[in-house]
Design an enzyme around this catalytic site. Sequence first.
Site, PDB file in Angstrom:
ATOM      1  N   ASP A  77       0.862  -1.191   0.000  1.00  0.00           N
ATOM      2  CA  ASP A  77       0.000   0.000   0.000  1.00  0.00           C
ATOM      3  C   ASP A  77       0.899   1.243   0.000  1.00  0.00           C
ATOM      4  O   ASP A  77       1.863   1.293  -0.767  1.00  0.00           O
ATOM      5  CB  ASP A  77      -0.953  -0.078   1.197  1.00  0.00           C
ATOM      6  CG  ASP A  77      -2.021   1.007   1.224  1.00  0.00           C
ATOM      7  OD1 ASP A  77      -3.012   0.884   0.490  1.00  0.00           O
ATOM      8  OD2 ASP A  77      -1.853   1.982   1.987  1.00  0.00           O
ATOM      9  N   TYR A 181      -2.179  10.982   1.736  1.00  0.00           N
ATOM     10  CA  TYR A 181      -2.901  11.027   0.466  1.00  0.00           C
ATOM     11  C   TYR A 181      -2.779  12.399  -0.188  1.00  0.00           C
ATOM     12  O   TYR A 181      -2.697  12.494  -1.423  1.00  0.00           O
ATOM     13  CB  TYR A 181      -4.378  10.696   0.692  1.00  0.00           C
ATOM     14  CG  TYR A 181      -4.643   9.251   0.993  1.00  0.00           C
ATOM     15  CD1 TYR A 181      -5.016   8.355  -0.010  1.00  0.00           C
ATOM     16  CD2 TYR A 181      -4.534   8.752   2.291  1.00  0.00           C
ATOM     17  CE1 TYR A 181      -5.264   7.025   0.264  1.00  0.00           C
ATOM     18  CE2 TYR A 181      -4.773   7.417   2.578  1.00  0.00           C
ATOM     19  CZ  TYR A 181      -5.136   6.556   1.571  1.00  0.00           C
ATOM     20  OH  TYR A 181      -5.376   5.232   1.832  1.00  0.00           O
ATOM     21  N   HIS A 241      -7.024  -6.542  -1.232  1.00  0.00           N
ATOM     22  CA  HIS A 241      -5.935  -5.595  -1.018  1.00  0.00           C
ATOM     23  C   HIS A 241      -5.043  -5.963   0.161  1.00  0.00           C
ATOM     24  O   HIS A 241      -3.863  -5.629   0.180  1.00  0.00           O
ATOM     25  CB  HIS A 241      -6.524  -4.208  -0.796  1.00  0.00           C
ATOM     26  CG  HIS A 241      -5.502  -3.150  -0.536  1.00  0.00           C
ATOM     27  ND1 HIS A 241      -4.467  -2.883  -1.409  1.00  0.00           N
ATOM     28  CD2 HIS A 241      -5.339  -2.295   0.514  1.00  0.00           C
ATOM     29  CE1 HIS A 241      -3.725  -1.903  -0.924  1.00  0.00           C
ATOM     30  NE2 HIS A 241      -4.219  -1.540   0.243  1.00  0.00           N
TER      31      HIS A 241
END
Length: 261
Positions: A77, A181, A241
């Site tokens: 990730d 992010y 994921h």
Amino acid sequence: GEGFPLVLLHGIPQTCHEWRYVMPALSKKFRVIAPDLRGLGDSSHPVSGYDKKTMSDDIWRLLQSLNIDSFFLVGHDWGGPTAFSLAAQHPEAVKKLAILDVAIPGDGADFSQNGRRWHHPLFRTPDLPEALFLGGREHLIINWLFDNYGYLPNCIGEEDRKEYLRTYVKPGAMRAMFSIYRTLPQDAEDNAAMIKANGKLKMPVLALGGDKSFGRGMETLESVQRMAENASGGLVPNSGHWVTEEQPEFVAKALLDFFNP
């Protein structure tokens, strides 16, 4: 463990706890180091520095403090772009690199899959996610991600979720997560500039993506191939994921096979 250093960088909304099933196998062959990234887990929560060049420098300085100048590196990730940045800045030190279920910002593709990963633009929106998920509501988004971005039901159990939530309710933790992010445009620019200046990564790179649900599938390998000369890999079977927690035995074996001489 003992042996050549192997560094593991976790993702979101996880911490170094995500490596709990993988580390025992790896530690039989390597000295395994799995820190909490800047702003996450039990690390501190500075107000800035969430671009991946800075976050990777945190890891570099940590390893330098341990007198480690050469190592293998794995990122899952957001740990993946952090690991990529570290490898691009210190190619002489990173002997092999593994990227798990993530794309690399700046590879020319859409990191957020044309909106399929809808939480990316939400988390990058100023102020709104803080208003939605702070003040006792942190569990709503964390549990939603765990419930929906995996493939195997209950692959992350209640006690493990409590451990993750323990760290994300700390003051500044969610703001730090959103900041990771929010630096995406800077990360893409930085990575593209490093590739333009120095060329693609030269060390061997393993790229694996989960083949179900919100796993990246072959996108991880395709992304890495655009950023590295010697990329191989494929799919993690029956996994979304959360590859290190859904298929830890497969991931551990793949890493051991890749890193063993």
